[in-house]
Design a protein around this motif. Structure first.
Motif, PDB file in Angstrom:
ATOM      1  N   LEU A  77       0.819  -1.207   0.000  1.00  0.00           N
ATOM      2  CA  LEU A  77       0.000   0.000   0.000  1.00  0.00           C
ATOM      3  C   LEU A  77       0.857   1.264   0.000  1.00  0.00           C
ATOM      4  O   LEU A  77       2.010   1.262   0.441  1.00  0.00           O
ATOM      5  N   ASP A  78       0.265   2.359  -0.490  1.00  0.00           N
ATOM      6  CA  ASP A  78       1.019   3.598  -0.660  1.00  0.00           C
ATOM      7  C   ASP A  78       1.642   4.078   0.649  1.00  0.00           C
ATOM      8  O   ASP A  78       2.819   4.456   0.682  1.00  0.00           O
ATOM      9  N   ALA A  79       0.858   4.086   1.724  1.00  0.00           N
ATOM     10  CA  ALA A  79       1.364   4.590   2.997  1.00  0.00           C
ATOM     11  C   ALA A  79       2.520   3.744   3.508  1.00  0.00           C
ATOM     12  O   ALA A  79       3.511   4.271   4.032  1.00  0.00           O
ATOM     13  N   SER A  80       2.402   2.438   3.368  1.00  0.00           N
ATOM     14  CA  SER A  80       3.459   1.538   3.848  1.00  0.00           C
ATOM     15  C   SER A  80       4.722   1.680   3.011  1.00  0.00           C
ATOM     16  O   SER A  80       5.836   1.777   3.545  1.00  0.00           O
ATOM     17  N   ALA A  81       4.564   1.672   1.692  1.00  0.00           N
ATOM     18  CA  ALA A  81       5.728   1.786   0.817  1.00  0.00           C
ATOM     19  C   ALA A  81       6.474   3.088   1.080  1.00  0.00           C
ATOM     20  O   ALA A  81       7.719   3.118   1.121  1.00  0.00           O
ATOM     21  N   ALA A  82       5.752   4.179   1.284  1.00  0.00           N
ATOM     22  CA  ALA A  82       6.394   5.469   1.526  1.00  0.00           C
ATOM     23  C   ALA A  82       7.194   5.459   2.820  1.00  0.00           C
ATOM     24  O   ALA A  82       8.344   5.922   2.862  1.00  0.00           O
ATOM     25  N   LEU A  83       6.611   4.922   3.893  1.00  0.00           N
ATOM     26  CA  LEU A  83       7.285   4.923   5.188  1.00  0.00           C
ATOM     27  C   LEU A  83       8.497   3.996   5.188  1.00  0.00           C
ATOM     28  O   LEU A  83       9.594   4.378   5.624  1.00  0.00           O
ATOM     29  N   TYR A  84       8.332   2.772   4.688  1.00  0.00           N
ATOM     30  CA  TYR A  84       9.435   1.816   4.715  1.00  0.00           C
ATOM     31  C   TYR A  84      10.536   2.191   3.720  1.00  0.00           C
ATOM     32  O   TYR A  84      11.719   1.943   3.984  1.00  0.00           O
ATOM     33  N   ASP A  85      10.180   2.800   2.589  1.00  0.00           N
ATOM     34  CA  ASP A  85      11.241   3.193   1.669  1.00  0.00           C
ATOM     35  C   ASP A  85      11.992   4.413   2.187  1.00  0.00           C
ATOM     36  O   ASP A  85      13.202   4.557   1.937  1.00  0.00           O
ATOM     37  N   HIS A  86      11.307   5.280   2.909  1.00  0.00           N
ATOM     38  CA  HIS A  86      12.015   6.371   3.593  1.00  0.00           C
ATOM     39  C   HIS A  86      13.038   5.780   4.565  1.00  0.00           C
ATOM     40  O   HIS A  86      14.190   6.249   4.635  1.00  0.00           O
ATOM     41  N   ALA A  87      12.628   4.747   5.309  1.00  0.00           N
ATOM     42  CA  ALA A  87      13.559   4.090   6.227  1.00  0.00           C
ATOM     43  C   ALA A  87      14.738   3.482   5.470  1.00  0.00           C
ATOM     44  O   ALA A  87      15.893   3.605   5.898  1.00  0.00           O
ATOM     45  N   LEU A  88      14.466   2.828   4.342  1.00  0.00           N
ATOM     46  CA  LEU A  88      15.539   2.194   3.587  1.00  0.00           C
ATOM     47  C   LEU A  88      16.538   3.225   3.067  1.00  0.00           C
ATOM     48  O   LEU A  88      17.759   3.002   3.090  1.00  0.00           O
ATOM     49  N   ARG A  89      16.046   4.360   2.621  1.00  0.00           N
ATOM     50  CA  ARG A  89      16.961   5.419   2.171  1.00  0.00           C
ATOM     51  C   ARG A  89      17.819   5.931   3.327  1.00  0.00           C
ATOM     52  O   ARG A  89      19.013   6.230   3.148  1.00  0.00           O
ATOM     53  N   LEU A  90      17.245   6.018   4.516  1.00  0.00           N
ATOM     54  CA  LEU A  90      18.040   6.417   5.673  1.00  0.00           C
ATOM     55  C   LEU A  90      19.074   5.351   6.027  1.00  0.00           C
ATOM     56  O   LEU A  90      20.215   5.680   6.394  1.00  0.00           O
ATOM     57  N   TRP A  91      18.689   4.075   5.938  1.00  0.00           N
ATOM     58  CA  TRP A  91      19.648   2.988   6.191  1.00  0.00           C
ATOM     59  C   TRP A  91      20.876   3.123   5.288  1.00  0.00           C
ATOM     60  O   TRP A  91      22.013   2.856   5.720  1.00  0.00           O
ATOM     61  N   PRO A 380       3.908  13.874   7.678  1.00  0.00           N
ATOM     62  CA  PRO A 380       3.062  13.357   6.590  1.00  0.00           C
ATOM     63  C   PRO A 380       3.188  11.855   6.378  1.00  0.00           C
ATOM     64  O   PRO A 380       2.209  11.203   5.982  1.00  0.00           O
ATOM     65  N   LEU A 381       4.348  11.276   6.675  1.00  0.00           N
ATOM     66  CA  LEU A 381       4.525   9.837   6.459  1.00  0.00           C
ATOM     67  C   LEU A 381       3.817   8.989   7.509  1.00  0.00           C
ATOM     68  O   LEU A 381       3.485   7.831   7.242  1.00  0.00           O
ATOM     69  N   ASN A 382       3.613   9.526   8.709  1.00  0.00           N
ATOM     70  CA  ASN A 382       2.904   8.722   9.713  1.00  0.00           C
ATOM     71  C   ASN A 382       1.496   9.217  10.006  1.00  0.00           C
ATOM     72  O   ASN A 382       0.795   8.659  10.846  1.00  0.00           O
ATOM     73  N   GLU A 383       1.058  10.228   9.263  1.00  0.00           N
ATOM     74  CA  GLU A 383      -0.298  10.727   9.477  1.00  0.00           C
ATOM     75  C   GLU A 383      -1.363   9.639   9.284  1.00  0.00           C
ATOM     76  O   GLU A 383      -2.351   9.599  10.035  1.00  0.00           O
ATOM     77  N   PRO A 384      -1.217   8.711   8.316  1.00  0.00           N
ATOM     78  CA  PRO A 384      -2.248   7.663   8.183  1.00  0.00           C
ATOM     79  C   PRO A 384      -2.245   6.640   9.312  1.00  0.00           C
ATOM     80  O   PRO A 384      -3.153   5.804   9.389  1.00  0.00           O
ATOM     81  N   TYR A 385      -1.231   6.682  10.201  1.00  0.00           N
ATOM     82  CA  TYR A 385      -1.039   5.609  11.171  1.00  0.00           C
ATOM     83  C   TYR A 385      -1.568   5.945  12.560  1.00  0.00           C
ATOM     84  O   TYR A 385      -1.179   5.306  13.538  1.00  0.00           O
ATOM     85  N   GLY A 386      -2.444   6.921  12.677  1.00  0.00           N
ATOM     86  CA  GLY A 386      -3.024   7.246  13.968  1.00  0.00           C
ATOM     87  C   GLY A 386      -4.007   6.189  14.431  1.00  0.00           C
ATOM     88  O   GLY A 386      -4.553   5.407  13.636  1.00  0.00           O
TER      89      GLY A 386
END
Length: 406
Positions: A77-91, A380-386
């Motif tokens: 899903l869009d929200a998941s891909a955005a959050l986890y790929d942000h993490a991967l770029r930071l890694w 914005p990346l964790n706004e859907p996760y409330g």
């Protein structure tokens, strides 16, 4: 720790072990990966250094020390891909930023498909990843054999029909990640308070003003909970119910072997995931024990089933010797996605419910949780996760892409 050929010897001291002050601007409960990353990004991104990270045991002694270290971002899903790929770029930049080697190895992750339905689902996920800018490929059995020659793709009960492949994914050494984050936090003035259990909160009406511990109260301007499944033990004291269930999740490791396993392989259907650690141990995991609890040991039948699955996919592993097993505690929400955001109590924020996705999300989770604590508003990346999504129905259902353990 004795240094090997690629790991520098650690300095004599990694972090201080101070007595707590009476008050802090921010108190973070839990010194695992997410608590450490949150403290780091609060200091790095927001200039907040008057922080205490309070841990009931020792630093990174919970799930951070008990996971199987897989890092990937190929969620549906869009929200998941955005959050986890942000993490991967930071890694991809974190070891240089921390000036601390933690063996981030982008060796790639194969997610196998064994049935026609799994093929349809996996190809759909790969196409969705491409639309979201996340690297993803669909491989045929012959192409899988080129990536991982030791994998048995045809002579098994459920032949491998294909796989998704994320080349940027991989593994890292979890204890070194924790030490690198803690070392940098300490340099910026963050206090780590170990062996002190938070048992509740100091409140003023509907506002949290501190935490109660087994050794006295600590005042706080804001409190962030990064305590995984034990988060509910704390929020329950305020009458805030979170939709979490905690289960033991087992993993195991073999003796040290020569390099033989070139990537990470995950199979939902045969039900196992495997990789080879940088020193040579084979690391294996599978599904959760079905009972709820916080035990750090699991059931024997789960071990037996995942070893049978591993040998079916990798006959070459049959003569490897299993040396140790362990379990962590996974906290799972109804939609297999985390809860990150404010609570009904002012100044209290939660980061929990990651299931098996916690380690791979470490820097991304810390980044967005730090933003939420510092500003009082979700990134914005964790706004859907409330937590309100469980009443509104706007769920982020990632049971399929969340992989083997869900």
């Amino acid at each position: 720790m004795v240094a090997d050929g690629n790991t520098p010897a650690p300095p004599e001291r990694l972090w201080r072990n101070p007595e707590p002050k009476r008050n802090y601007d921010v108190v973070i409960v839990g010194a695992g990966g997410h608590g450490l990353a949150t403290a780091y990004y609060l200091a790095r991104n927001h200039g907040l250094t008057d922080i205490a990270v309070v841990e009931r045991g020792w630093l990174a002694g919970g799930n951070m020390a008990r996971n199987t270290t897989i890092i990937r971002s190929n969620y549906l899903l869009d929200a998941s891909a955005a959050l986890y790929d942000h993490a991967l770029r930071l890694w991809e930049e974190l070891h240089e930023e921390l000036d601390y080697e933690f063996h981030f190895s982008q060796r790639g992750v194969l997610n196998l498909a064994h049935t026609e339905q799994e093929v349809r689902d996996a190809r759909r996920r790969a196409f969705a990843n491409e639309l979201n800018g996340v690297d993803a490929e669909w491989l045929t059995p012959d192409e899988i054999s080129e990536v991982c020659p030791i994998l048995n793709t045809s002579n098994l009960r459920y032949p491998v029909l294909g796989a998704t492949y994320q080349r940027r994914a991989g593994i890292a050494k979890h204890d070194l990640v924790a030490w690198g984050l803690a070392r940098k936090c300490d340099e910026m003035g963050v206090d780590f308070i170990q062996n002190r259990e938070v048992t509740g909160f100091v409140t003023d009406g509907d506002r949290v003003t501190g935490v109660r511990t087994d050794s006295g109260d600590i005042g706080a301007g804001r409190v962030g909970l990064a305590a995984a499944g034990r988060t509910t033990l704390l929020t329950d004291t305020l009458g805030v119910r979170l939709p979490l269930q905690s289960h033991p999740l087992q993993a195991m490791a073999t003796e040290i072997l020569e390099p033989v396993h070139p990537c990470v392989v995950m199979s939902n259907h045969v039900h196992v995931y495997t990789s080879q650690a940088h020193k040579g141990e084979l690391v294996l995991g599978a599904g959760v024990d079905t009972h709820n609890g916080y035990a750090q040991r699991g059931s024997v039948h789960v071990i037996e089933n995942q070893l049978a699955a591993a040998v079916e996919l990798f006959p070459v592993f049959a003569r490897a010797h299993l040396l140790r097993t362990w379990a962590g505690t996974v906290d799972v929400t109804p939609d297999a996605s985390p809860i990150i955001g404010p609570t009904p109590y002012e100044n209290l924020f939660v980061n929990c419910g990651w299931g098996t996705g916690g380690f791979k999300a470490t820097p991304g989770a810390g980044w967005v949780f730090a933003h939420t604590i510092a500003t009082g508003e979700p990134h914005p990346l964790n706004e859907p996760y409330g937590m309100e999504r469980f009443t509104s129905g706007a769920l982020i259902d990632e049971h399929g892409a969340a992989a083997v353990a869900h």
